[in-house]
Each structure stands twice: as C-alpha cells, then as structure tokens.
Design a protein around this motif. Sequence first.
Motif, short mmCIF file in Angstrom:
data_model
loop_
_atom_site.label_atom_id
_atom_site.label_comp_id
_atom_site.label_asym_id
_atom_site.label_seq_id
_atom_site.Cartn_x
_atom_site.Cartn_y
_atom_site.Cartn_z
N TRP A 61 0.86 -1.18 0.00
CA TRP A 61 0.00 0.00 0.00
C TRP A 61 0.90 1.23 0.00
O TRP A 61 1.73 1.40 0.90
CB TRP A 61 -0.91 0.01 1.23
CG TRP A 61 -2.03 -0.98 1.18
CD1 TRP A 61 -2.07 -2.19 0.56
CD2 TRP A 61 -3.30 -0.84 1.83
NE1 TRP A 61 -3.26 -2.81 0.77
CE2 TRP A 61 -4.04 -2.00 1.55
CE3 TRP A 61 -3.88 0.14 2.62
CZ2 TRP A 61 -5.34 -2.20 2.02
CZ3 TRP A 61 -5.15 -0.04 3.10
CH2 TRP A 61 -5.88 -1.20 2.78
N LYS A 62 0.71 2.08 -0.99
CA LYS A 62 1.56 3.27 -1.15
C LYS A 62 1.60 4.09 0.14
O LYS A 62 0.57 4.44 0.70
CB LYS A 62 1.05 4.13 -2.30
CG LYS A 62 1.95 5.34 -2.57
CD LYS A 62 1.46 6.11 -3.76
CE LYS A 62 2.40 7.22 -4.13
NZ LYS A 62 3.56 6.76 -4.89
N GLY A 63 2.81 4.39 0.60
CA GLY A 63 3.00 5.27 1.74
C GLY A 63 2.80 4.63 3.10
O GLY A 63 2.88 5.32 4.12
N GLU A 73 3.89 3.74 9.99
CA GLU A 73 4.11 5.02 9.30
C GLU A 73 3.12 5.17 8.16
O GLU A 73 2.82 4.20 7.45
CB GLU A 73 5.53 5.09 8.73
CG GLU A 73 6.61 5.07 9.77
CD GLU A 73 8.02 5.21 9.18
OE1 GLU A 73 8.16 5.24 7.92
OE2 GLU A 73 8.97 5.28 9.96
N ILE A 74 2.66 6.40 8.00
CA ILE A 74 1.83 6.77 6.85
C ILE A 74 2.45 8.03 6.27
O ILE A 74 2.47 9.08 6.93
CB ILE A 74 0.37 7.00 7.25
CG1 ILE A 74 -0.22 5.71 7.84
CG2 ILE A 74 -0.45 7.49 6.05
CD1 ILE A 74 -1.61 5.86 8.42
N TYR A 97 4.68 7.96 12.71
CA TYR A 97 5.00 8.95 11.68
C TYR A 97 3.77 9.10 10.79
O TYR A 97 3.33 8.14 10.17
CB TYR A 97 6.19 8.47 10.85
CG TYR A 97 6.87 9.54 10.04
CD1 TYR A 97 8.06 10.11 10.47
CD2 TYR A 97 6.32 9.99 8.84
CE1 TYR A 97 8.69 11.10 9.72
CE2 TYR A 97 6.94 10.97 8.09
CZ TYR A 97 8.14 11.52 8.54
OH TYR A 97 8.75 12.50 7.81
N PHE A 98 3.20 10.32 10.77
CA PHE A 98 1.97 10.56 10.01
C PHE A 98 2.16 11.84 9.22
O PHE A 98 2.21 12.94 9.78
CB PHE A 98 0.79 10.69 10.97
CG PHE A 98 -0.56 10.71 10.29
CD1 PHE A 98 -1.17 9.52 9.89
CD2 PHE A 98 -1.23 11.89 10.08
CE1 PHE A 98 -2.41 9.53 9.28
CE2 PHE A 98 -2.47 11.91 9.47
CZ PHE A 98 -3.07 10.73 9.07
N ASP A 99 2.31 11.73 7.90
CA ASP A 99 2.57 12.89 7.03
C ASP A 99 1.60 12.88 5.86
O ASP A 99 1.67 12.02 4.99
CB ASP A 99 4.01 12.84 6.53
CG ASP A 99 4.40 14.07 5.70
OD1 ASP A 99 3.52 14.92 5.39
OD2 ASP A 99 5.58 14.18 5.36
N VAL A 100 0.69 13.83 5.87
CA VAL A 100 -0.25 14.03 4.77
C VAL A 100 -0.09 15.45 4.20
O VAL A 100 -1.02 16.00 3.62
CB VAL A 100 -1.71 13.76 5.19
CG1 VAL A 100 -1.90 12.32 5.60
CG2 VAL A 100 -2.15 14.70 6.31
N SER A 101 1.09 16.02 4.37
CA SER A 101 1.34 17.40 3.95
C SER A 101 1.28 17.57 2.43
O SER A 101 1.33 16.59 1.68
CB SER A 101 2.71 17.85 4.46
OG SER A 101 3.74 17.07 3.88
N LEU A 113 -6.67 11.62 16.36
CA LEU A 113 -5.52 11.35 15.52
C LEU A 113 -4.76 10.14 16.08
O LEU A 113 -5.05 9.71 17.19
CB LEU A 113 -4.61 12.59 15.50
CG LEU A 113 -5.19 13.81 14.78
CD1 LEU A 113 -4.44 15.07 15.16
CD2 LEU A 113 -5.17 13.61 13.27
N PRO A 114 -3.79 9.60 15.34
CA PRO A 114 -3.01 8.49 15.91
C PRO A 114 -2.40 8.92 17.25
O PRO A 114 -1.64 9.89 17.30
CB PRO A 114 -1.94 8.23 14.85
CG PRO A 114 -2.55 8.71 13.57
CD PRO A 114 -3.37 9.90 13.97
#
Length: 175
Positions: A61-63, A73-74, A97-101, A113-114
């Motif tokens: 799954w991408k990311g 991590e996402i 690690y959660f990055d949707v920037s 949130l996580p």
Amino acid sequence: MFPTFTGIGIWFVLLWVLTFVHSKTDSSDVSALNVMYSSLNSPQKLTGWKSSGGDPCGQNWKGVTCSGSSVTEIKISGLGLTGSLGYQLSSLSSVTYFDVSNNNIKGDIPYQLPPNVVHLDLSRNGFTGGVPYSISQMTDLKDLNLGHNQLSGQLTDMFSKLHKLGYLDSMPVKA
C-alpha cells in the motif's frame, strides 16, 4: 453426491480460514485505513489501498510502512489528495509517523488522531477550524507541522504537556 458437496464446502471453509489467518495486518489498522481511503475520495494515486478489507502489511500500500502486523508510518505527502482524513485515526495506535502534507485535504483536523505519533505533518492543506485538544495528549510528539492551513482559534496552554516537542511548524521550540 453428498460427499462431493461436503468436500467442496470444506475446501471453501479452509480457503476462507487460510485467507483470514494469513492476513498480516491488525484488523483495527485495516479498518482505519479503509475509512481514511474512502474519506480521501478513494484516489487512484494511493495504489493498493482499498475502501474495504485488504492487507496493508502483507501487500504494497503506497506510503504505508509496517512493523510486524502493525501500521507504523503513513507518508502520503504531495499526492494532490482531496477530501478529509476520516474518523478512525485513533485506532492507528502504532503509527509514529503521520505525514499528509502538501495535499488539498479540507475540513477540520480530526479530533482523534493516531495517539502515539512522534512526527505529525498536516501542513500545506486546506484544514479549517481549531487545533484539536487531543494533540495536547500526544506525549511522545516531537515534530508538529500545521502551517499553511486556514486554522483559527487560540492555542492556550495546549503545548505545555508536550515535553518532547522539538519542532513546531519546522521551527525549533526553545526550552
């Protein structure tokens, strides 16, 4: 004729059990990612993701990065994603690690949130509303970037419990 039908039935049950047992990802993580994917309008750029079921740790799954059966991590920055983040992110208890920037995600930042995140980057989206108080409960949080959104409201003493916070919007936090 009955033995053949029973034999076929047993094979279907065995196949179902093996599929279920073979799934590598915690079911709560799968469910949270399914909701997130649907809330992001099921984008094709998130290859491998599904709106129902799937196995992010057993498939590609991408990311998404895993450790054992847990999503850790996402990282889905800069993919032009739209929609919202969904409502089940608190189920992602192993995500650090959660990055949707750098997307075009809109609406309020979800309250849930996580919970054990260390790096949280929601910057450069279209988030509105206030910063959820739940961020103040993320005691392991080291890096927080909420910049370049349309957030409003006061932060009060929200960050006083975040003793590990070292970066806020890519700027060092002074002790």
